[in-house]
Design an enzyme around this catalytic site. Structure first.
Site, PDB file in Angstrom:
ATOM      1  N   TYR A 251       0.803  -1.226   0.000  1.00 20.85           N
ATOM      2  CA  TYR A 251       0.000   0.000   0.000  1.00 20.85           C
ATOM      3  C   TYR A 251       0.844   1.290   0.000  1.00 20.85           C
ATOM      4  O   TYR A 251       2.020   1.248   0.285  1.00 20.85           O
ATOM      5  CB  TYR A 251      -1.073   0.001   1.074  1.00 20.85           C
ATOM      6  CG  TYR A 251      -0.716  -0.098   2.538  1.00 20.85           C
ATOM      7  CD1 TYR A 251       0.540   0.160   3.048  1.00 20.85           C
ATOM      8  CD2 TYR A 251      -1.732  -0.425   3.444  1.00 20.85           C
ATOM      9  CE1 TYR A 251       0.791   0.091   4.407  1.00 20.85           C
ATOM     10  CE2 TYR A 251      -1.491  -0.491   4.812  1.00 20.85           C
ATOM     11  CZ  TYR A 251      -0.228  -0.239   5.276  1.00 20.85           C
ATOM     12  OH  TYR A 251       0.011  -0.296   6.601  1.00 20.85           O
ATOM     13  N   GLU A 252       0.190   2.365  -0.350  1.00 19.34           N
ATOM     14  CA  GLU A 252       0.844   3.669  -0.565  1.00 19.34           C
ATOM     15  C   GLU A 252       2.023   3.529  -1.540  1.00 19.34           C
ATOM     16  O   GLU A 252       3.080   4.125  -1.357  1.00 19.34           O
ATOM     17  CB  GLU A 252       1.238   4.331   0.764  1.00 19.34           C
ATOM     18  CG  GLU A 252      -0.012   4.577   1.617  1.00 19.34           C
ATOM     19  CD  GLU A 252       0.063   5.724   2.579  1.00 19.34           C
ATOM     20  OE1 GLU A 252       0.960   6.572   2.441  1.00 19.34           O
ATOM     21  OE2 GLU A 252      -0.803   5.781   3.474  1.00 19.34           O
TER      22      GLU A 252
END
Lengths: 375, 248
Positions: A358-359
């Site tokens: 994620y990110e």
């Protein structure tokens, strides 16, 4: 040690965070992992202590803390409960950061203040089912209507979806991608059920659906058509938080392994005295120390007001890699017990994997880094 | 009304202490606000919240005590007075110096830890009361103020009693008096701007420490055999836990 270079205020903040992490978060983390309940009581405790708006300026309800202290605090919180840490990292690293940077005074008063005070949780809506690493291909439409915009489409993998009160949403309009502030309760806004994930069970992740959701004129965040650039700026800041979260998880798993290797005996000696285990612990320690140093470097650059894209991606890439390898090794050091839920090591292993995704996946971090090198 | 907490900074009970040349070496120890004094800080803040007035922190100790003083201010106390002196001072000498500062402040209530975690002394509170000529209530577990008087509950060896004293008075804390709050982040930020008045003093200790050593503790190694009569072994275990270890 690092503690020696911290100011007394920074130390006091960390002492407080450490105490709360140990007494409030660590105790309950396995329960929340089992039940998958969103950790509101934990977040309320952190909110009362002013920990949900650590880096937001004091005039907007935050504590105006530097990023270095924030990173160290995030490490402590993640070591105790990684789910709480990611909720905190998202609400402060993304919506609060973007509102601080791009919001109008009215938007700050209305949205940033309650977010920074921790009365509300914020969410960030960029990813779509078919637009992950390539957010520029997003389809969510923002159509100009009298007095504002109408949003139609679906966002996915939204941390705190359904629980958050404020959503910063990137949508495509006539002049490109723009950012909008959408409040929970807006007609046409709805949420999927929490996704069934490998780890971070308490940090709800849902789809967020927009079905003719009306956003008033004044809720355009920043410049029209600059939404993607603004979101990417937000992600630079968010990645420092995720790197700190990764360091915290790695450290917690390492501490479990270190203590276990000192207690467990096989073949008549402590297992830490076997080189196979001792060297593994040494490598884990080195990786964590290096990951922490990179994360602090990115935070220090942000504090100096310099561009920190390269440092944030470097830290996020290395720290997430460290989190996965260290938590895996921690399970290995504990052997069969490492595979048992009661010993907590397996949970960190499950929780850690997402930090590589994620990110921005590790592949995207490499892409950012390789481009930044020739910038 | 004015409420004063007298506090000290002590090594964290979890830190490992070393002896260097017959002296405790604190250089590697984590130093914290004495947990018994934390109850005192919490109580003066609560008294102020309830009755209005001012909450003041008073400390006597080396320069490093400032960290503990800041923590108390971050919890919410208004201001602090720090009597600065390096080195060891016995509790009676400390009490005399503190009494002078306290007399000048003229508080209604003085609270301090029931026990000082570092030298394990319980003398400071009563000695302050003695030096001031004020009443003292030790091991306080509940405190209510009414019309210039205080109603307090305090622990005795095998029980408790409720007493009334006229103010000003000194109270020493006991676990259960309250649940100390964590300093909040805004509290920590505000504490930076709060006043700490430093007063250098040079009191002469009535007791000189010649040498210190750490008591080595080892396990008793007591093993109960439960294979023959598990019921008797279980009863014996409960008896030992209750009467000797005093944990149940």
């Amino acid at each position: 040690m690092l503690m020696a270079v911290l100011t007394n205020d920074q130390k006091m903040v960390l002492d407080m965070v450490r105490q709360v992490a140990r007494e409030v978060l660590w105790e309950k983390a396995p329960q929340y992992d089992e039940s998958g309940e969103y950790p509101w009581p934990q977040l309320e405790t952190l909110a009362q202590l002013g920990l949900l708006g650590m880096t937001t300026p004091e005039e907007w309800g935050g504590a105006g803390l530097d990023s270095v202290t924030w990173v160290l605090a995030m490490e402590e919180i993640a070591a105790a409960d990684p789910s709480v840490a990611v909720i905190l990292s998202v609400t402060s690293g993304l919506p609060q950061y973007m509102l601080t940077k791009f919001g109008t005074p009215e938007q700050k008063k209305k949205y940033l203040v309650p977010l920074a005070k921790g009365e509300w949780i914020g969410a960030f809506c960029l990813t779509e089912p078919h637009a992950g690493s390539d957010p520029a291909s997003m389809k969510l439409r923002a159509q100009k209507v009298p007095g504002g915009w109408q949003l139609d489409g679906v966002k996915s993998w939204v941390t705190s979806g359904g629980q958050a009160q404020v959503y910063v949403v990137m949508a495509r309009g006539e002049s490109g991608i723009s950012s909008f502030i959408v409040e929970k309760g807006t007609p046409g806004l709805s949420f999927g059920s929490p996704e069934r994930k490998m780890g971070l069970h308490a940090a709800h992740t849902t789809e967020v659906r927009f079905d003719g959701a009306f956003v008033p004129e004044e809720n355009l965040l920043g410049q029209e058509g600059r939404g993607l650039a603004q979101a990417l700026a937000g992600l630079d800041s968010g990645r420092i938080g995720i790197a700190a979260q990764a360091v915290g998880m790695a450290r917690a798993a390492f501490e479990i392994a270190k203590a276990y290797a000192d207690e467990r005996t096989q073949f008549g000696q402590k297992i830490r005295e076997f080189q196979g285990v001792g060297f593994k612990l040494a490598d884990m320690h080195v990786k964590i120390a290096a990951a922490r140093a990179l994360t602090l470097e990115a935070a220090a650059k942000k504090d100096r007001g310099e561009r920190f894209t390269l440092e944030a991606s470097t830290a996020k890439l290395f720290a997430s890699d460290t989190a996965v390898s260290v938590t895996r090794d921690a399970v290995q050091v504990l052997g069969g017990y490492g595979y048992h839920r009661e010993y907590r090591a397996e949970r960190y292993y499950r929780d850690a994997k997402i930090t590589e995704i994620y990110e921005g996946t590790s592949e995207i971090q490499r892409l950012v880094i390789s481009r930044e090198l020739y910038r | 009304m004015k409420f004063v907490a007298v506090i000290r900074q002590v090594p964290d009970s979890e830190s490992r202490l070393k002896i260097d040349a017959g002296r405790v070496d604190l250089s590697s120890a984590t130093l914290i606000l004495d947990q018994m004094d934390e109850y005192a800080v919490e109580e003066v803040i609560r008294l102020q919240e309830k009755h209005g007035g001012e909450s003041v922190i008073v400390a006597l100790g080396p320069e490093r005590f400032e960290e503990a003083v800041r923590t108390a201010l971050a919890m919410g106390a208004d201001r602090a007075i720090h009597l600065v002196q390096e080195g060891y001072l016995d509790p009676i000498t400390q009490a005399e110096a503190l009494a002078e500062a306290l007399r000048a402040e003229a508080p209604d209530v003085v609270l301090t830890g029931g026990q000082q975690a570092d030298w394990d002394s319980q003398a400071l509170g009563p000695a302050i009361a003695e030096a001031l000529g004020w009443p003292v209530v030790t091991w306080t577990t509940a405190l209510e103020l009414e019309d210039g008087q205080a109603r307090a509950k305090h622990d005795l060896d095998e029980g408790a009693e409720v007493v009334r004293v006229s103010l000003p008075a000194v109270f020493t804390t006991q676990q259960g008096l309250n649940e100390p709050r964590y300093p909040t982040l805004p509290g920590i930020m505000k504490a930076k701007k709060k006043e700490i008045r430093k007063i250098p003093i040079s009191a002469a200790s009535k007791v000189e420490v010649l040498e210190q050593s750490i008591q080595e503790r080892s396990r008793l190694g007591k093993v109960l055999d439960g294979t023959k009569d598990p019921h008797a072994a279980a009863s014996e275990l409960i008896r030992l836990l209750h009467e000797e270890a005093k944990v149940i």
